[in-house]
Design a protein around this motif. Structure first.
Motif, PDB file in Angstrom:
ATOM      1  N   VAL A 262       0.845  -1.196   0.000  1.00 37.89           N
ATOM      2  CA  VAL A 262       0.000   0.000   0.000  1.00 37.89           C
ATOM      3  C   VAL A 262       0.877   1.241   0.000  1.00 37.89           C
ATOM      4  N   THR A 263       0.271   2.353  -0.361  1.00 37.08           N
ATOM      5  CA  THR A 263       0.922   3.646  -0.205  1.00 37.08           C
ATOM      6  C   THR A 263      -0.027   4.557   0.562  1.00 37.08           C
ATOM      7  N   TYR A 264       0.497   5.632   1.119  1.00 36.70           N
ATOM      8  CA  TYR A 264      -0.307   6.499   1.982  1.00 36.70           C
ATOM      9  C   TYR A 264      -0.298   7.932   1.468  1.00 36.70           C
ATOM     10  N   ILE A 276       0.403  15.990  11.858  1.00 40.81           N
ATOM     11  CA  ILE A 276       0.329  14.552  12.146  1.00 40.81           C
ATOM     12  C   ILE A 276       0.812  13.781  10.920  1.00 40.81           C
ATOM     13  N   PHE A 277       2.047  13.296  10.977  1.00 45.24           N
ATOM     14  CA  PHE A 277       2.649  12.564   9.872  1.00 45.24           C
ATOM     15  C   PHE A 277       2.998  11.116  10.221  1.00 45.24           C
ATOM     16  N   ASP A 278       3.628  10.909  11.371  1.00 46.82           N
ATOM     17  CA  ASP A 278       4.100   9.568  11.729  1.00 46.82           C
ATOM     18  C   ASP A 278       2.995   8.617  12.193  1.00 46.82           C
ATOM     19  N   PRO A 279       2.041   9.056  13.023  1.00 45.81           N
ATOM     20  CA  PRO A 279       1.030   8.113  13.532  1.00 45.81           C
ATOM     21  C   PRO A 279       0.286   7.308  12.476  1.00 45.81           C
ATOM     22  N   ILE A 284      -0.436   1.874   9.913  1.00 48.13           N
ATOM     23  CA  ILE A 284      -0.377   0.994   8.742  1.00 48.13           C
ATOM     24  C   ILE A 284       0.643  -0.121   8.969  1.00 48.13           C
ATOM     25  N   LYS A 285       1.811   0.243   9.460  1.00 50.90           N
ATOM     26  CA  LYS A 285       2.880  -0.741   9.653  1.00 50.90           C
ATOM     27  C   LYS A 285       2.578  -1.728  10.784  1.00 50.90           C
ATOM     28  N   GLU A 291       3.098  -3.955   3.495  1.00 49.87           N
ATOM     29  CA  GLU A 291       4.286  -3.205   3.099  1.00 49.87           C
ATOM     30  C   GLU A 291       3.853  -1.804   2.669  1.00 49.87           C
ATOM     31  N   LEU A 292       4.418  -0.794   3.314  1.00 46.08           N
ATOM     32  CA  LEU A 292       4.107   0.596   2.993  1.00 46.08           C
ATOM     33  C   LEU A 292       5.204   1.171   2.107  1.00 46.08           C
TER      34      LEU A 292
END
Length: 372
Positions: A262-264, A276-279, A284-285, A291-292
């Motif tokens: 997947v991609t985000y 908010i970037f990491d959460p 997902i991980k 797999e991101l």
């Protein structure tokens, strides 16, 4: 014009260095050469900008310019305030969907009776309690965008499922209104204030200490703009992503395997405007087997979904959306994950119109689907 001159002073727009970084960063300027944040600012500084300029409404207010501006000019806020002035003079953007969404939020300022909790079913909720789940406009999106399978009310069911699985039975109100985000960014400050006043009253009456959001626009509006207009709210706006990250880290929620790539996509209001970037990436991980893969333009450099506030959706919007979905496909991912109902609607619209081969999934639907 006196109004614009005052806005320049209020927002420190006179600090502009005339470097052009804003226009070079702008996703609209890349596909529509007549639009330029730099030119709007320069025309304002020289006193030749006019509130009738339609480019005031072409801005996505995505903040991609602001995060790169060496003078730290908040261009989206400058545009928002210009729209306030323009709207008061009778100007507005071109309404999408025949103005249906604008009519809906206008009606919600009245003493109407809604049926916005029809979806709850056997989910567990409370009349009063410490946690209030702010559903947002999903019940209306469910009807309006059903033909492109977007805006589904299933997302609300999944949020409630996640909260119930965490031992929380939130208050869900049939009297809740639109948060007012779109009215606010469309220059209609009075409608925004009416909606906000009703929401604050309803939430306080519930006894809630925390209000949980999954819509980035609702979260940003409550966190940043409600206090600006109404002072201390007496409750804390909480984004569900922070809540979920904590629950999964503590082992309170377990997830099943999902062996997919997947991609985000970072929503503007969640990423650049709320920081908010990491959460979401951690969430997902946390799904076993997934797999991101990141797109080249991600995090602070992520591209807007192409339109905002239900105004000025054009062929430029579609070009931005198609480019973004093509970028997602180029990662080799089968699925684009996003965490904003409007991003999902806009991307699904483009996917449907251009028959693009990539799935578009809401982050919380993905988490709910893989709850053990």
């Amino acid at each position: 014009m006196a109004e614009i001159a005052e806005l320049i002073q209020m927002t420190n727009t006179h600090f502009c260095l005339d470097c052009g970084v804003c226009t070079g960063s702008c996703p609209v300027a890349r596909v529509f050469s007549d639009f330029s944040p730099r030119q709007i600012i320069e025309k304002c500084l020289y006193g030749i900008e006019d509130l009738s300029d339609e480019n005031i409404w072409n801005c996505l207010t995505c903040a991609q310019c602001s995060v790169r501006c060496p003078a730290n000019i908040n261009f989206p806020e400058f545009i928002r305030l210009m729209r306030d002035e323009a709207y008061s003079k009778g100007y507005s953007g071109t309404l999408t969907h025949n103005g249906m969404l604008h009519t809906i939020w206008s009606l919600q300022t009245k003493g109407i009776t809604q049926n916005r909790t029809f979806w709850i079913g056997d989910g567990k909720t409370s009349e009063k309690g410490d946690v209030f789940y702010f559903v947002g406009c999903r019940p209306y999106f469910d009807v309006i965008f059903r033909d492109i399978n977007a805006g589904s009310i299933e997302n609300c069911k999944n949020i409630l499922k996640i909260l119930n699985a965490s031992g929380i039975e939130p208050v869900v109100s049939n009297d809740e209104r639109c948060c007012g985000h779109d009215a606010l960014w469309n220059g209609d400050e009075e409608t925004f204030k009416k909606l906000a006043e009703i929401n604050i009253e309803i939430i306080k009456a519930s006894g809630a200490k925390k209000v949980v959001f999954n819509c980035p626009e609702g979260y940003l509006t409550f966190r940043d703009f409600y206090p600006r207009y109404f002072g201390d709210l007496g409750f804390e706006p909480v984004h569900i992503i922070d809540f979920l990250t904590e629950k999964i880290a503590d082992g309170a929620l377990e997830l099943s395997e999902f062996p997919e790539v997947v991609t985000y996509h970072d929503p503007c209001r969640l990423g650049r405007l709320s920081g908010i970037f990491d959460p979401p990436r951690e969430l997902i991980k946390s799904i076993p087997g997934i797999e991101l893969r990141e797109m080249p333009r991600s995090r602070e450099n992520s591209v807007c979904c192409g339109t905002s506030g239900w105004i000025n959706c054009s062929n430029c919007s579609k070009e931005i959306q198609v480019q973004r979905l093509s970028e997602a496909s180029a990662t080799g991912a089968s699925t684009l994950v996003t965490a904003c109902p409007k991003c999902q609607i806009h991307f699904r619209c483009a996917k449907s119109a251009f028959d693009l081969d990539i799935e578009i999934v809401d982050l919380y639907d993905l988490i709910s689907e893989h709850l053990k």
